[in-house]
Design a protein around this motif. Sequence first.
Motif: not given
Length: 475
Positions: A390-404
Amino acid sequence: MARVSESRKAAAVNPLKMSQPLGACFAFMGLASCMPLMHGSQGCTSFGLVLLVRHFKEAIPLQTTAMNETTTILGGYDNIEKALLNIRRRARPRLIAICSTGLTETKGDDVEAFIRLAKDTHTELADTEVVYVSTPDYLGAFQDGWAKAVAMLMATLPDPSMSRAERRVTVLPGSHLSPGDIEELRELVEAFDLEPVFVPDVSGSLDGHIPDDWLGTTLGGATLEDLRSAGAAAHAIAIGEQMRPAVEALAARCGIPFTLFDRLTGLTATDELVRCLATVSRRPVPARIRRHRSQLVDAMLDAHFYFGNVKVALGAEPDLLWAAGSTLAEMGAEIAVAVTTTRSPLLARMPCAEVLIGDLEDLERSAQAAGCDLLITHSHGRQAAERLGRPLFRLGIPTFDRIGNAHVCHVGYRGTRRFVNEVGNLLIERIPHRGPADWPLPPLSAAAAGLPAVAHVSAVVKRARGTRDDVPADA
């Protein structure tokens, strides 16, 4: 009304929550010329330091009293004294903010007495403000630590004797707001000719800028003067249920009127903020703000086709869970699974059947049982999303595999529009796309034409040969 339950497993598997001391230190990083200090072992500080560095991709000022077995037994005064003197000599911060950990809370160190003794003994500490908040990491979660830190600041530092500034607004943001969220809210408040003062203000220290000079402390944020004048504003705004104790402490100390918003993601939620700002400022809503609202309404209209009947598994801190879950429900999605980290009055109001205080293993198993179409949580949920397909929408801390991450914005009209579009586009990617195999020729037609059951058309289309004398045959 949602039923709130708590996982009774013997141990957390792939934890969702983070500790109180880390939440408190994150709040202190929104203060200018500040040095956060964890009173505990080096490991406690190192873990939090790495987590914030990976999320923001920035240098994080965070110190430790480096307690060991001996100092823990004998008491931590010597370590606190040395830490205060070393930080004062090397970094020269205006504010040293201390938070406890489970180690020193279990020992029972009287940190406030240690601070008084150190300041009485060492006159060189007289020009440095030192504050302390109790945040044992065996209780609560990330947003609890942030809330306790801000409540302590509002209960001790604002000067109740300062005269009111009619155009000033004190804003107390919750830990679920990013630097980008705060920047958006600042522009919104300033659009009404008001002067916002955010406490804490991580948009000044963790917004990803390059400072002119190297500093050993935080790079910006709310100044000590901002803290002392927090009660001298015409109105105070608190964002998130977690900020209720802080804004009530400010009101009790300085008598300032306040408004608390449980969320600022969503159309109706932002409408309430705009209405409040118009009342406080006695100004009409600016035309550009009205246009931003119109753009959000149009975006919601465009996107609602893709949200309908979508089952979502959502894992986040309570205030972020409430903000994102309420907005998704307004768009027509079903919150089939909701997992959070700590208790909050908002949990019972969630638009779902049950809210579980648990971990990411609970989120994964519940999402699989419910047949969820989308997972929303921080980066530690990526393995669960991969296993479930399933797709994952990243939200909150920590999001370490994305920049910005410092510039993510999901509040206000523009931030809500961005949130709706981002989630909607992720859902569109899951829509199956048709190909040649989906329209096979009937067997009789294929046989009559001498073609296979599935016909493929070449991507190269040959041009017809010329027939006139003046045109070459191969043109």
